[in-house]
Design a protein around this motif. Structure first.
Motif, PDB file in Angstrom:
ATOM      1  N   LEU A  61     -34.481  41.187 -86.783  1.00 45.23           N
ATOM      2  CA  LEU A  61     -35.829  40.749 -87.141  1.00 45.23           C
ATOM      3  C   LEU A  61     -36.209  39.459 -86.413  1.00 45.23           C
ATOM      4  CD1 LEU A  61     -35.911  41.462 -90.997  1.00 45.23           C
ATOM      5  CD2 LEU A  61     -37.015  42.764 -89.165  1.00 45.23           C
ATOM      6  N   THR A  62     -35.235  38.568 -86.249  1.00 51.07           N
ATOM      7  CA  THR A  62     -35.504  37.329 -85.516  1.00 51.07           C
ATOM      8  C   THR A  62     -35.822  37.621 -84.051  1.00 51.07           C
ATOM      9  OG1 THR A  62     -33.981  36.122 -86.977  1.00 51.07           O
ATOM     10  CG2 THR A  62     -34.580  35.069 -84.903  1.00 51.07           C
ATOM     11  N   GLY A  63     -34.998  38.480 -83.435  1.00 53.01           N
ATOM     12  CA  GLY A  63     -35.255  38.863 -82.049  1.00 53.01           C
ATOM     13  C   GLY A  63     -36.592  39.566 -81.894  1.00 53.01           C
ATOM     14  N   PHE A  64     -36.939  40.406 -82.864  1.00 53.45           N
ATOM     15  CA  PHE A  64     -38.227  41.108 -82.831  1.00 53.45           C
ATOM     16  C   PHE A  64     -39.387  40.118 -82.941  1.00 53.45           C
ATOM     17  CE2 PHE A  64     -41.713  43.335 -85.034  1.00 53.45           C
ATOM     18  CZ  PHE A  64     -41.945  44.365 -84.134  1.00 53.45           C
ATOM     19  N   ALA A  65     -39.212  39.108 -83.792  1.00 54.87           N
ATOM     20  CA  ALA A  65     -40.264  38.090 -83.968  1.00 54.87           C
ATOM     21  C   ALA A  65     -40.509  37.345 -82.660  1.00 54.87           C
ATOM     22  CB  ALA A  65     -39.867  37.125 -85.072  1.00 54.87           C
ATOM     23  N   PHE A  66     -39.425  36.923 -81.991  1.00 51.67           N
ATOM     24  CA  PHE A  66     -39.588  36.203 -80.730  1.00 51.67           C
ATOM     25  C   PHE A  66     -40.156  37.127 -79.635  1.00 51.67           C
ATOM     26  CE2 PHE A  66     -36.451  33.159 -82.535  1.00 51.67           C
ATOM     27  CZ  PHE A  66     -37.215  32.012 -82.376  1.00 51.67           C
ATOM     28  N   TYR A  67     -39.789  38.415 -79.697  1.00 55.00           N
ATOM     29  CA  TYR A  67     -40.324  39.378 -78.738  1.00 55.00           C
ATOM     30  C   TYR A  67     -41.847  39.517 -78.904  1.00 55.00           C
ATOM     31  CZ  TYR A  67     -41.655  43.987 -76.964  1.00 55.00           C
ATOM     32  OH  TYR A  67     -42.303  45.021 -76.332  1.00 55.00           O
ATOM     33  N   ILE A  68     -42.327  39.611 -80.152  1.00 55.73           N
ATOM     34  CA  ILE A  68     -43.760  39.726 -80.430  1.00 55.73           C
ATOM     35  C   ILE A  68     -44.499  38.449 -80.032  1.00 55.73           C
ATOM     36  CG2 ILE A  68     -45.484  39.993 -82.257  1.00 55.73           C
ATOM     37  CD1 ILE A  68     -44.035  42.564 -81.492  1.00 55.73           C
ATOM     38  N   LEU A  69     -43.880  37.311 -80.332  1.00 63.58           N
ATOM     39  CA  LEU A  69     -44.497  36.036 -79.957  1.00 63.58           C
ATOM     40  C   LEU A  69     -44.653  35.947 -78.437  1.00 63.58           C
ATOM     41  CD1 LEU A  69     -42.605  33.606 -82.355  1.00 63.58           C
ATOM     42  CD2 LEU A  69     -45.023  34.209 -82.480  1.00 63.58           C
ATOM     43  N   ASN A  70     -43.614  36.392 -77.727  1.00 60.13           N
ATOM     44  CA  ASN A  70     -43.671  36.357 -76.261  1.00 60.13           C
ATOM     45  C   ASN A  70     -44.687  37.364 -75.725  1.00 60.13           C
ATOM     46  OD1 ASN A  70     -42.490  35.481 -73.616  1.00 60.13           O
ATOM     47  ND2 ASN A  70     -41.927  37.654 -73.524  1.00 60.13           N
ATOM     48  N   THR A  71     -44.730  38.551 -76.350  1.00 61.92           N
ATOM     49  CA  THR A  71     -45.662  39.598 -75.908  1.00 61.92           C
ATOM     50  C   THR A  71     -47.111  39.157 -76.077  1.00 61.92           C
ATOM     51  OG1 THR A  71     -44.066  41.324 -76.502  1.00 61.92           O
ATOM     52  CG2 THR A  71     -46.361  42.000 -76.247  1.00 61.92           C
ATOM     53  N   HIS A  91     -48.065  36.108 -76.151  1.00 60.00           N
ATOM     54  CA  HIS A  91     -48.215  34.804 -75.489  1.00 60.00           C
ATOM     55  C   HIS A  91     -48.543  33.686 -76.493  1.00 60.00           C
ATOM     56  CE1 HIS A  91     -48.179  37.085 -71.753  1.00 60.00           C
ATOM     57  NE2 HIS A  91     -49.191  37.815 -72.197  1.00 60.00           N
ATOM     58  N   ILE A  92     -47.757  33.641 -77.556  1.00 54.71           N
ATOM     59  CA  ILE A  92     -47.940  32.616 -78.587  1.00 54.71           C
ATOM     60  C   ILE A  92     -46.851  31.566 -78.430  1.00 54.71           C
ATOM     61  CG2 ILE A  92     -47.978  32.154 -81.074  1.00 54.71           C
ATOM     62  CD1 ILE A  92     -48.913  35.054 -81.456  1.00 54.71           C
ATOM     63  N   GLN A  93     -47.269  30.331 -78.271  1.00 55.92           N
ATOM     64  CA  GLN A  93     -46.339  29.216 -78.141  1.00 55.92           C
ATOM     65  C   GLN A  93     -46.267  28.457 -79.465  1.00 55.92           C
ATOM     66  OE1 GLN A  93     -44.407  28.445 -75.542  1.00 55.92           O
ATOM     67  NE2 GLN A  93     -45.190  30.135 -74.282  1.00 55.92           N
ATOM     68  N   LEU A  94     -45.064  28.334 -79.999  1.00 57.69           N
ATOM     69  CA  LEU A  94     -44.882  27.581 -81.245  1.00 57.69           C
ATOM     70  C   LEU A  94     -44.679  26.110 -80.930  1.00 57.69           C
ATOM     71  CD1 LEU A  94     -42.403  29.912 -83.211  1.00 57.69           C
ATOM     72  CD2 LEU A  94     -44.882  29.776 -83.469  1.00 57.69           C
ATOM     73  N   SER A  95     -45.215  25.272 -81.789  1.00 61.48           N
ATOM     74  CA  SER A  95     -44.961  23.835 -81.657  1.00 61.48           C
ATOM     75  C   SER A  95     -43.514  23.552 -82.053  1.00 61.48           C
ATOM     76  CB  SER A  95     -45.916  23.044 -82.541  1.00 61.48           C
ATOM     77  OG  SER A  95     -45.670  23.341 -83.912  1.00 61.48           O
ATOM     78  N   ASN A  96     -43.053  22.368 -81.733  1.00 62.75           N
ATOM     79  CA  ASN A  96     -41.676  22.001 -82.070  1.00 62.75           C
ATOM     80  C   ASN A  96     -41.416  22.086 -83.565  1.00 62.75           C
ATOM     81  OD1 ASN A  96     -41.000  21.545 -79.403  1.00 62.75           O
ATOM     82  ND2 ASN A  96     -41.558  19.369 -79.477  1.00 62.75           N
ATOM     83  N   SER A  97     -42.372  21.620 -84.361  1.00 62.34           N
ATOM     84  CA  SER A  97     -42.206  21.642 -85.811  1.00 62.34           C
ATOM     85  C   SER A  97     -42.203  23.076 -86.342  1.00 62.34           C
ATOM     86  CB  SER A  97     -43.327  20.850 -86.483  1.00 62.34           C
ATOM     87  OG  SER A  97     -44.598  21.383 -86.152  1.00 62.34           O
ATOM     88  N   GLY A 128     -39.051  24.784 -88.081  1.00 59.60           N
ATOM     89  CA  GLY A 128     -39.201  25.331 -89.431  1.00 59.60           C
ATOM     90  C   GLY A 128     -38.814  26.799 -89.495  1.00 59.60           C
ATOM     91  N   PHE A 129     -39.183  27.567 -88.462  1.00 56.04           N
ATOM     92  CA  PHE A 129     -38.857  28.995 -88.418  1.00 56.04           C
ATOM     93  C   PHE A 129     -37.346  29.206 -88.356  1.00 56.04           C
ATOM     94  CE2 PHE A 129     -38.368  32.963 -85.843  1.00 56.04           C
ATOM     95  CZ  PHE A 129     -38.801  33.844 -86.816  1.00 56.04           C
ATOM     96  N   VAL A 130     -36.680  28.489 -87.458  1.00 54.27           N
ATOM     97  CA  VAL A 130     -35.227  28.614 -87.307  1.00 54.27           C
ATOM     98  C   VAL A 130     -34.502  28.145 -88.566  1.00 54.27           C
ATOM     99  CG1 VAL A 130     -33.202  27.822 -86.020  1.00 54.27           C
ATOM    100  CG2 VAL A 130     -35.312  28.410 -84.793  1.00 54.27           C
TER     101      VAL A 130
END
Length: 227
Positions: free
Chosen positions: A156-166, A168-174, A178-180
């Motif tokens: 699920l974590t890998g899928f979340a990062f895959y969707i974020l990359n697909t 083109h969503i950039q998360l802030s440091n905070s 918080g997600f990790v």
């Protein structure tokens, strides 16, 4: 009339041989029977777990909204929900459910095969080996379930990062931190709860089985000394 000597009477009474309440074969038979019963309890508990998770999986498959909570987390991170995303996530959940049921079913069969091999009258050394094998199967069952949980979280974590990359969503440091941190905390909590569950459900029975195993090993060592 001779004088009654209390000290002499006590000494004579203490020197009388004490007959054992049970002989060797009776003790061995009782330990074997108890061990077999403990194995039977574990087997039926695993059957109950399998039936419970089967019904639960069928319920969620029919209801088909168990991925909503994870989707809501993704939406908070800016992910746009669509039919394709929901379908992929539902497929992941379905795969994990099927895998979980297959693993549980495998161990139910394994417990049963180990159980039916146990014979109360069989050779002591062989009986001890069978108990040790059964214990290893129980430990493997517990570790496998914890492993499945970790695999689910990693997928699920890998899928979340895959969707974020697909998308083109950039998360802030905070947000990333918080997600990790949330993933790590939830993983530790889930593993702890699973460990507590198996400790309570299987731990009591396994501790009694360990006690019987220890006594059987002592009997075996005594028999080896005699022979």
């Amino acid at each position: 009339m001779p004088e009654f000597d209390l000290d002499s009477f006590k000494k004579t009474w203490q020197e009388q041989p004490v007959q054992p309440k049970y002989d060797y074969n009776e003790i061995l038979k009782m330990l074997n029977k108890k061990s077999r019963n403990y194995m039977k309890y574990i087997f039926w508990i695993s059957v109950a777990e399998f039936l419970f998770f089967t019904v639960l999986a069928l319920f969620y498959i029919i209801k088909s909204n168990d991925s909503e909570s994870f989707l809501s987390i993704l939406e908070k991170m800016g992910v746009k929900k669509d039919i394709e995303l929901e379908t992929k996530l539902n497929h992941i959940y379905l795969l994990i459910k099927v895998l979980s049921l297959l693993v549980t079913g495998f161990f139910v069969v394994k417990f049963y095969l180990n159980y039916i091999k146990i014979k109360v009258q069989e050779d002591l050394k062989l009986f001890i080996i069978r108990i040790i094998t059964f214990k290893k199967t129980v430990n493997a069952f517990i570790l496998t379930n914890i492993g499945l949980l970790i695999v689910l979280i990693l997928v699920l974590t890998g899928f979340a990062f895959y969707i974020l990359n697909t998308q083109h969503i950039q998360l802030s440091n905070s947000e990333f931190t918080g997600f990790v941190a949330g993933i790590v905390a939830s993983t530790i909590l889930c593993i702890f709860l699973i460990w507590i569950y198996y400790r309570l459900v299987y731990g009591i029975i396994m501790s009694r089985l360990d006690k019987n195993l220890k006594q059987l090993k002592e009997i075996e060592s005594q028999e080896n000394i005699k022979s």
